[in-house]
Enzyme design. Structure first.
Site, PDB file in Angstrom:
ATOM      1  N   SER A  50       0.833  -1.198   0.000  1.00 46.31           N
ATOM      2  CA  SER A  50       0.000   0.000   0.000  1.00 46.31           C
ATOM      3  C   SER A  50       0.872   1.254   0.000  1.00 46.31           C
ATOM      4  CB  SER A  50      -0.908   0.003   1.227  1.00 46.31           C
ATOM      5  OG  SER A  50      -1.651   1.199   1.291  1.00 46.31           O
ATOM      6  N   ASN A  96       9.194   9.144   3.852  1.00 45.18           N
ATOM      7  CA  ASN A  96       8.001   9.764   3.279  1.00 45.18           C
ATOM      8  C   ASN A  96       7.062  10.218   4.384  1.00 45.18           C
ATOM      9  OD1 ASN A  96       5.060   8.504   3.138  1.00 45.18           O
ATOM     10  ND2 ASN A  96       6.498   6.788   3.425  1.00 45.18           N
ATOM     11  N   GLY A 107       1.143  11.425   4.068  1.00 49.04           N
ATOM     12  CA  GLY A 107      -0.021  11.778   4.871  1.00 49.04           C
ATOM     13  C   GLY A 107      -1.337  11.214   4.369  1.00 49.04           C
ATOM     14  N   ASN A 126      -6.505  -1.328   1.817  1.00 49.38           N
ATOM     15  CA  ASN A 126      -5.792  -0.829   2.986  1.00 49.38           C
ATOM     16  C   ASN A 126      -6.572   0.357   3.538  1.00 49.38           C
ATOM     17  OD1 ASN A 126      -3.766   1.209   4.239  1.00 49.38           O
ATOM     18  ND2 ASN A 126      -2.625  -0.713   4.222  1.00 49.38           N
ATOM     19  N   CYS A 138      -1.764   5.046  12.272  1.00 52.13           N
ATOM     20  CA  CYS A 138      -2.379   6.382  12.187  1.00 52.13           C
ATOM     21  C   CYS A 138      -2.517   7.007  13.576  1.00 52.13           C
ATOM     22  CB  CYS A 138      -3.766   6.283  11.569  1.00 52.13           C
ATOM     23  SG  CYS A 138      -3.762   5.493   9.969  1.00 52.13           S
ATOM     24  N   THR A 168       6.518   1.442   8.222  1.00 55.83           N
ATOM     25  CA  THR A 168       7.784   2.184   8.211  1.00 55.83           C
ATOM     26  C   THR A 168       8.295   2.540   9.608  1.00 55.83           C
ATOM     27  OG1 THR A 168       6.495   4.206   7.919  1.00 55.83           O
ATOM     28  CG2 THR A 168       7.398   3.192   5.938  1.00 55.83           C
ATOM     29  N   GLY A 176      12.682   0.924   2.473  1.00 56.46           N
ATOM     30  CA  GLY A 176      13.791   0.596   1.595  1.00 56.46           C
ATOM     31  C   GLY A 176      14.722  -0.423   2.218  1.00 56.46           C
ATOM     32  N   GLY A 227       9.056  -4.755   4.109  1.00 60.72           N
ATOM     33  CA  GLY A 227      10.074  -3.873   4.667  1.00 60.72           C
ATOM     34  C   GLY A 227      11.408  -4.092   3.990  1.00 60.72           C
TER      35      GLY A 227
END
Length: 304
Positions: free
Chosen positions: A22, A70, A73, A100, A130, A193, A217, A243
């Site tokens: 996602s 990133n 948002g 998602n 979130c 992340t 990454g 990941g």
């Protein structure tokens, strides 16, 4: 493609275990210029909220050694647009569709799950990284109570398979995984992340307008493998690993750690064909190793 890569994950049949993550693939429209989406095991679509969101102010992407930050948002057109415009198109692509979803409070999670429950979506992935607006902005996924509350609300709202996407920014991701399993989650996906930051030396300001952002990454891959291994050994529900997966070797390693399904994210920005190359690589690996089905390697790591 042979049946050797076919996997059953939380009751959903995937033709192979590779799914674009996602936020990295949108709704697949741009990538369809490069290859048919039917090659993929599935697609986890852009994070979807109850109402449209413009996302955070720019700059919201920053390069890092072996990765990126990133803070987009959750920019997205909202659940109604997804259900009425994007989903009908995706359902013609012969691949699994994973919605998602994200919410600002527990009630929103339940509301969006109820709307998606009436659709042709195959599975719901719940982003609990979130901020909880009712609890001072602390992410739902960093406490067992918060993660459990969202899982409970989504589980009550839908009969579709529910996969909870776990945050690595916690003291014990195993405890969070156990909490969502206890509330009826059908699967977990991890890791989301890691929180990171970069600073511009000339302006002395953070590069990201949001100050901090999510690190993804290759840099996060070893952390992801470790957490997948820990969670897979602690819960009975299946694990989707992600990941920093950039190659078929990474995907195989993630599966040996305990993942039955693997998501690919940041690698797609460097190479649009990354997911397809990983699928082909796993196919060749099965040939070379005389593996009848890729699921045979899941959880086969032998700790010292």
């Amino acid at each position: 493609m042979s049946e050797r890569l076919a996997v059953n994950f939380a009751g959903v049949q995937f033709k192979n275990p590779i799914v674009p993550a996602s936020g990295a693939f949108g709704y697949g429209r741009e990538y369809e210029k490069f290859f048919p989406l039917s090659k993929l095991g599935g697609i986890s679509v852009k994070g979807t909220t109850l109402k449209p969101r413009n996302g955070n102010s720019a700059p919201r992407i920053a390069e890092t050694p072996s990765g990126m930050l990133n803070s987009v948002g959750l920019q997205n057109p909202g659940v109604e647009h997804f259900l009425n415009v994007e989903l009908p198109n995706l359902k013609t692509k012969d691949t699994v569709v994973i919605a998602n979803v994200a919410g600002a409070n527990v009630e929103e999670y339940g509301e969006i799950a109820a709307l998606i429950d009436k659709s042709d979506v195959d599975m719901i992935e719940v982003n609990i990284s979130c901020p909880n607006v009712k609890e001072g902005g602390v992410a739902f996924g960093v406490t067992c109570d918060g993660a459990a509350a969202v899982t409970r609300a989504v589980r009550r709202a839908t009969s579709k398979p529910v996969m909870m996407k776990l945050s690595p920014n916690v003291t014990s991701i195993v405890d969070i995984a156990k909490a969502v399993e206890a509330e009826g989650a059908d699967a977990v996906s991890l890791i989301n992340t890691l929180l990171g930051m970069r600073i511009d030396l000339k302006t002395r300001r953070p590069i990201l307008h949001n100050n901090v952002g999510g690190l993804s990454g290759p840099a996060v891959f070893p952390v992801a493998v470790r957490m997948v291994w820990q969670v897979a050994n602690a819960v009975k529900i299946p694990v989707c690993g992600m990941g920093g997966v950039s190659s078929w070797e990474d995907a195989a390693e993630m599966m040996m750690a305990g993942a039955s399904l693997v998501q690919v994210g940041a690698a797609l920005f460097a190479d649009p064909y990354a997911a397809v190359k990983i699928i082909d690589g796993l196919e060749n690996y099965c040939d070379e190793q005389k593996i009848s089905n890729i699921s045979e390697i899941v959880g086969t790591v032998k700790p010292w």
